[in-house]
Design an enzyme around this catalytic site. Structure first.
Site, mmCIF file in Angstrom:
data_model
loop_
_atom_site.group_PDB
_atom_site.id
_atom_site.type_symbol
_atom_site.label_atom_id
_atom_site.label_comp_id
_atom_site.label_asym_id
_atom_site.label_seq_id
_atom_site.Cartn_x
_atom_site.Cartn_y
_atom_site.Cartn_z
ATOM 1 N N ARG A 1 0.840 -1.196 0.000
ATOM 2 C CA ARG A 1 0.000 0.000 0.000
ATOM 3 C C ARG A 1 0.871 1.241 0.000
ATOM 4 O O ARG A 1 2.083 1.183 0.221
ATOM 5 C CB ARG A 1 -0.918 -0.002 1.222
ATOM 6 C CG ARG A 1 -0.148 0.079 2.521
ATOM 7 C CD ARG A 1 -1.022 0.487 3.703
ATOM 8 N NE ARG A 1 -0.320 0.316 4.962
ATOM 9 C CZ ARG A 1 0.637 1.111 5.424
ATOM 10 N NH1 ARG A 1 1.051 2.133 4.717
ATOM 11 N NH2 ARG A 1 1.208 0.875 6.589
ATOM 12 N N THR B 1 2.269 2.122 10.152
ATOM 13 C CA THR B 1 1.174 2.292 11.099
ATOM 14 C C THR B 1 1.031 1.025 11.925
ATOM 15 O O THR B 1 1.679 0.021 11.661
ATOM 16 C CB THR B 1 -0.153 2.670 10.402
ATOM 17 O OG1 THR B 1 -1.052 3.173 11.400
ATOM 18 C CG2 THR B 1 -0.766 1.500 9.670
ATOM 19 N N TYR B 2 0.174 1.122 12.913
ATOM 20 C CA TYR B 2 -0.100 -0.004 13.798
ATOM 21 C C TYR B 2 -1.562 -0.405 13.651
ATOM 22 O O TYR B 2 -2.439 0.452 13.552
ATOM 23 C CB TYR B 2 0.189 0.388 15.248
ATOM 24 C CG TYR B 2 -0.313 -0.614 16.256
ATOM 25 C CD1 TYR B 2 0.324 -1.849 16.412
ATOM 26 C CD2 TYR B 2 -1.438 -0.357 17.028
ATOM 27 C CE1 TYR B 2 -0.154 -2.784 17.322
ATOM 28 C CE2 TYR B 2 -1.911 -1.277 17.947
ATOM 29 C CZ TYR B 2 -1.273 -2.487 18.080
ATOM 30 O OH TYR B 2 -1.740 -3.418 18.968
ATOM 31 N N ALA C 1 -6.002 6.432 9.836
ATOM 32 C CA ALA C 1 -4.930 6.343 8.841
ATOM 33 C C ALA C 1 -5.483 5.683 7.595
ATOM 34 O O ALA C 1 -6.420 4.879 7.672
ATOM 35 C CB ALA C 1 -3.767 5.523 9.399
ATOM 36 N N LEU C 2 -4.914 6.034 6.458
ATOM 37 C CA LEU C 2 -5.335 5.345 5.243
ATOM 38 C C LEU C 2 -4.166 5.162 4.299
ATOM 39 O O LEU C 2 -3.201 5.908 4.304
ATOM 40 C CB LEU C 2 -6.504 6.054 4.560
ATOM 41 C CG LEU C 2 -6.311 7.463 4.024
ATOM 42 C CD1 LEU C 2 -5.872 7.425 2.577
ATOM 43 C CD2 LEU C 2 -7.604 8.223 4.137
ATOM 44 N N GLY C 3 -4.276 4.102 3.538
ATOM 45 C CA GLY C 3 -3.283 3.783 2.523
ATOM 46 C C GLY C 3 -3.942 2.864 1.525
ATOM 47 O O GLY C 3 -4.672 1.951 1.910
ATOM 48 N N CYS D 1 2.788 6.928 10.604
ATOM 49 C CA CYS D 1 2.702 7.412 9.227
ATOM 50 C C CYS D 1 3.947 8.185 8.813
ATOM 51 O O CYS D 1 3.912 8.995 7.893
ATOM 52 C CB CYS D 1 1.435 8.237 9.023
ATOM 53 S SG CYS D 1 -0.066 7.308 9.433
#
Length: 197
Positions: free
Chosen positions: A70, A75-76, A134-136, A165
């Site tokens: 991604r 991130t976690y 968070a996004l990916g 991030c």
């Protein structure tokens, strides 16, 4: 408004990250023009994931680290986080990648209400300067996979071992600390509403 078929929502429960990622890739590679879009709702056991362009940093705990395909940095994921994988045919919906990121962010903003905002140049959603979502994503042949993670009611301490991030000192928060209990189903509905807007 363009009429698009219903989105299939799959509730995967708690699932390991690696086989879920592999299943997303297989779904995306094997889908046809008429394959309905899907949202996968999942909660992962503790794991760090690192985006394709980022380096795997040294981490001083026993939580596994997975280098993935991604976008984004590290991130976690862990119990108490609502993860929505967005297996969406962007080309069929005539949605460009930047617009798709905006739509995912907007779904979280709409769900959380006042105080939830974007940060220029830093994808995700923030409240009082702390990251809450968070996004990916990854896009292959106009088809997206991966998605977004909303911190709901979780142990946030594993974020202390990383620069979330890729941002040193970035604070993280969760909906519980805002007095909101949000379900993955509510988040999925907010995403669907953005896709169909």
């Amino acid at each position: 408004m363009t009429l698009v078929e219903d989105v299939v929502v799959r509730k995967l429960g708690r699932a390991e990250y690696l086989p879920t990622w592999q299943a997303m890739r297989e779904f995306t590679r094997g889908r046809q023009d008429a394959t309905p879009d899907e949202l996968w709702l999942v909660e992962h056991p503790p794991v760090y994931t690192v985006g394709q362009g980022a380096q795997v940093p040294p981490i001083g705990n026993a939580i596994p680290v997975v280098k993935t395909d991604r976008g984004g940095d590290i991130t976690y994921h862990g119990p108490g986080q609502a993860v929505i994988y967005t297996l969406v045919d962007l080309a069929r919906r005539s949605i460009r990648v930047k617009r798709f990121v905006w739509l995912l962010e907007q779904a979280v903003i709409d769900l959380l209400g006042a105080g939830a905002v974007r940060k220029p140049g830093a994808p995700g959603v923030y409240v009082d300067g702390a990251k809450i979502a968070a996004l990916g994503i990854r896009v292959i042949r106009g088809r997206a996979y991966h998605g977004l993670a909303l911190n709901v009611d979780m142990d946030l301490s594993p974020f202390n071992a990383i620069d979330p991030c890729g941002y040193p000192g970035l604070r993280v928060t969760q909906t519980k600390d805002l007095g909101l209990m949000v379900t993955a189903e509510q988040l999925a509905q907010a995403v669907i509403e953005q896709l169909d807007a």
